[in-house]
Design a protein around this motif. Structure first.
Motif, PDB file in Angstrom:
ATOM      1  N   ILE A  68       0.831  -1.205   0.000  1.00  8.73           N
ATOM      2  CA  ILE A  68       0.000   0.000   0.000  1.00  8.73           C
ATOM      3  C   ILE A  68       0.870   1.262   0.000  1.00  8.73           C
ATOM      4  O   ILE A  68       0.608   2.220  -0.736  1.00  8.73           O
ATOM      5  CB  ILE A  68      -0.947  -0.007   1.216  1.00  8.73           C
ATOM      6  CG1 ILE A  68      -1.959  -1.157   1.081  1.00  8.73           C
ATOM      7  CG2 ILE A  68      -1.686   1.326   1.339  1.00  8.73           C
ATOM      8  CD1 ILE A  68      -2.830  -1.334   2.306  1.00  8.73           C
ATOM      9  N   PHE A  69       1.916   1.269   0.824  1.00 10.61           N
ATOM     10  CA  PHE A  69       2.758   2.468   0.979  1.00 10.61           C
ATOM     11  C   PHE A  69       4.087   2.310   0.246  1.00 10.61           C
ATOM     12  O   PHE A  69       5.120   2.823   0.704  1.00 10.61           O
ATOM     13  CB  PHE A  69       3.012   2.730   2.466  1.00 10.61           C
ATOM     14  CG  PHE A  69       1.754   2.968   3.256  1.00 10.61           C
ATOM     15  CD1 PHE A  69       1.091   4.179   3.181  1.00 10.61           C
ATOM     16  CD2 PHE A  69       1.233   1.967   4.065  1.00 10.61           C
ATOM     17  CE1 PHE A  69      -0.068   4.400   3.912  1.00 10.61           C
ATOM     18  CE2 PHE A  69       0.082   2.177   4.792  1.00 10.61           C
ATOM     19  CZ  PHE A  69      -0.576   3.394   4.720  1.00 10.61           C
ATOM     20  N   ALA A  70       4.067   1.631  -0.894  1.00 11.12           N
ATOM     21  CA  ALA A  70       5.316   1.406  -1.638  1.00 11.12           C
ATOM     22  C   ALA A  70       5.940   2.712  -2.106  1.00 11.12           C
ATOM     23  O   ALA A  70       7.168   2.879  -2.066  1.00 11.12           O
ATOM     24  CB  ALA A  70       5.040   0.490  -2.834  1.00 11.12           C
ATOM     25  N   ALA A  74       9.765   3.284  -0.620  1.00  9.13           N
ATOM     26  CA  ALA A  74      10.890   3.093  -1.541  1.00  9.13           C
ATOM     27  C   ALA A  74      11.786   4.327  -1.558  1.00  9.13           C
ATOM     28  O   ALA A  74      11.304   5.452  -1.777  1.00  9.13           O
ATOM     29  CB  ALA A  74      10.376   2.806  -2.948  1.00  9.13           C
ATOM     30  N   PRO A  75      13.081   4.152  -1.349  1.00 11.09           N
ATOM     31  CA  PRO A  75      13.977   5.328  -1.339  1.00 11.09           C
ATOM     32  C   PRO A  75      14.184   5.936  -2.723  1.00 11.09           C
ATOM     33  O   PRO A  75      14.496   7.125  -2.840  1.00 11.09           O
ATOM     34  CB  PRO A  75      15.279   4.770  -0.775  1.00 11.09           C
ATOM     35  CG  PRO A  75      15.234   3.305  -1.064  1.00 11.09           C
ATOM     36  CD  PRO A  75      13.794   2.920  -1.015  1.00 11.09           C
ATOM     37  N   VAL A 109      12.183  -4.281  -5.062  1.00 12.81           N
ATOM     38  CA  VAL A 109      11.498  -5.284  -4.238  1.00 12.81           C
ATOM     39  C   VAL A 109      10.243  -4.690  -3.603  1.00 12.81           C
ATOM     40  O   VAL A 109       9.182  -5.334  -3.560  1.00 12.81           O
ATOM     41  CB  VAL A 109      12.458  -5.823  -3.158  1.00 12.81           C
ATOM     42  CG1 VAL A 109      11.705  -6.702  -2.163  1.00 12.81           C
ATOM     43  CG2 VAL A 109      13.585  -6.622  -3.796  1.00 12.81           C
ATOM     44  N   ILE A 110      10.353  -3.443  -3.120  1.00 16.60           N
ATOM     45  CA  ILE A 110       9.192  -2.811  -2.490  1.00 16.60           C
ATOM     46  C   ILE A 110       8.075  -2.591  -3.504  1.00 16.60           C
ATOM     47  O   ILE A 110       6.907  -2.909  -3.236  1.00 16.60           O
ATOM     48  CB  ILE A 110       9.616  -1.483  -1.830  1.00 16.60           C
ATOM     49  CG1 ILE A 110      10.522  -1.754  -0.631  1.00 16.60           C
ATOM     50  CG2 ILE A 110       8.391  -0.687  -1.399  1.00 16.60           C
ATOM     51  CD1 ILE A 110      11.076  -0.504   0.027  1.00 16.60           C
ATOM     52  N   HIS A 111       8.401  -2.077  -4.674  1.00 16.71           N
ATOM     53  CA  HIS A 111       7.378  -1.861  -5.701  1.00 16.71           C
ATOM     54  C   HIS A 111       6.870  -3.189  -6.260  1.00 16.71           C
ATOM     55  O   HIS A 111       5.705  -3.284  -6.666  1.00 16.71           O
ATOM     56  CB  HIS A 111       7.935  -0.991  -6.825  1.00 16.71           C
ATOM     57  CG  HIS A 111       7.950   0.473  -6.507  1.00 16.71           C
ATOM     58  ND1 HIS A 111       6.864   1.292  -6.680  1.00 16.71           N
ATOM     59  CD2 HIS A 111       8.934   1.258  -5.983  1.00 16.71           C
ATOM     60  CE1 HIS A 111       7.168   2.518  -6.301  1.00 16.71           C
ATOM     61  NE2 HIS A 111       8.422   2.535  -5.875  1.00 16.71           N
TER      62      HIS A 111
END
Length: 350
Positions: A68-70, A74-75, A109-111
């Motif tokens: 939800i908060f990708a 994500a940096p 990975v986060i996305h």
């Protein structure tokens, strides 16, 4: 209810035989009422209250929050290229290292979590809805309608999933994830429908279903109010199993290149890592994080499934309750000999 056995005349009420049963009146205000639909639904979700289910739900909830908060977590952008940081191992600037063109692996990975969660849950919702409709109706109805729905289920049981997805994906230049989730859901409902049909055939002969039918209740109310709360454990198990199968199917299709690599998920990251020789060159920071994420979400779904199975199976449920009771008393559940504790004061007096 109180039972009086061989009591004395002084203790026995007047005109009461020596052995009698005296019924105590129910306390005022504590008359049990008829269970409502919401109480039945709450009891059905009691399967998620054991430790296995809670642990699995916690891990799964973590990945859902990441999806939800990708954009916030994500940096970097997953497609941002840094030509000065190629094949770099994990560092303070790039926590999980970079790819062959300087892309941040952690951001990818986060996305990629978002695509995995969306496809997994969307496919499971589609498959579960179809399984409930087909399975419950084929189990409750009789005659040719039941046999026809059962034959439809058997047909979908033998349809090969991977070749069908390859054919559908080849018809589109860039197949969206919603399409992939729809195909995975359409080919993944048959097993759940078979299980629900068998359980519904057992429930339709129960007294509460027969009473509802005798009262003239409509079919939709009998299924929604009388049957579905009793099938909730099997529905939840089918949903969890379908999520697992959909996530494995998505990552597999992405890894072998059926789904375009421009659609980020954990499978496409592994595809890029394999194509650029990360496995051979030992660049573990590129392929290990998505692999561990796949394993972690698989463990979470397995724990949820084990928790549901422990709740549904009376033997596993009683064994789990007995083990927890023994742990509270400080006893080892693996001991083959039961330790008998005695009072130290009694031993000293003896």
């Amino acid at each position: 209810m109180n039972t009086i056995v061989n009591d004395t005349t002084a203790q026995r009420p007047t005109n009461t035989p020596a052995t009698a049963t005296v019924r105590s009146p129910a306390p005022a205000g504590k008359v049990p009422g008829k269970p409502t639909f919401w109480s039945k639904l709450g009891a059905a979700f009691a399967m998620f209250r054991n430790r296995k289910s809670i642990t699995g739900l916690s891990i799964l909830g973590f990945f859902v929050l990441v999806a939800i908060f990708a954009d916030v977590l994500a940096p970097y952008s997953p497609t941002k290229v840094d030509n000065t940081a190629r094949f770099q191992p994990p560092s303070a600037e790039h926590w999980l290292g970079t790819t062959h063109i300087g892309e941040d692996v952690l951001s990818q990975v986060i996305h990629g979590t978002r695509g995995v969660i969306v496809v997994g849950f969307l496919a499971a919702i589609i498959a579960t809805v179809i399984a409930i409709v087909v399975g419950v109706l084929s189990g409750y109805l009789r005659g040719w309608r039941s046999e026809g729905l059962s034959a439809l289920t058997n047909v979908f049981l033998v349809i090969p999933g991977i070749p069908l997805i390859i054919i559908v994906a080849s018809m589109f230049e860039d197949p969206p994830l919603i399409l992939v989730a729809g195909v995975l859901g359409l080919i993944g409902w048959a097993w759940g429908a078979r299980v629900l049909r068998a359980q519904t055939m057992s429930l339709r002969s129960r007294d509460f279903v027969q009473a509802a039918r005798a009262n003239g209740e409509p079919l939709r109310r009998i299924i929604a109010v009388e049957m579905l709360p009793n099938l909730m454990a099997l529905i939840a198990a089918s949903f969890v199993g379908t999520v697992t199968a959909a996530i494995i199917g998505l990552t597999t299709l992405s890894y072998i290149g059926i789904i375009p690599v421009t659609t980020y998920n954990w499978g496409t990251i592994l595809n890029w890592a394999s194509a650029q020789g990360a496995f051979r060159q030992g660049q573990w920071w590129w392929f290990l994080p998505p692999g561990l994420c796949i394993a972690a979400i698989g463990v979470a779904l397995s724990l949820i499934n084990f928790g549901i199975d422990e709740y549904v199976n009376p033997r596993l449920r009683s064994a789990g309750e007995r083990a927890r009771a023994m742990k509270k008393k400080g006893m080892n559940v693996n001991d083959t000999v039961t330790v008998v504790r005695t009072d130290m004061k009694t031993q000293e007096d003896a």
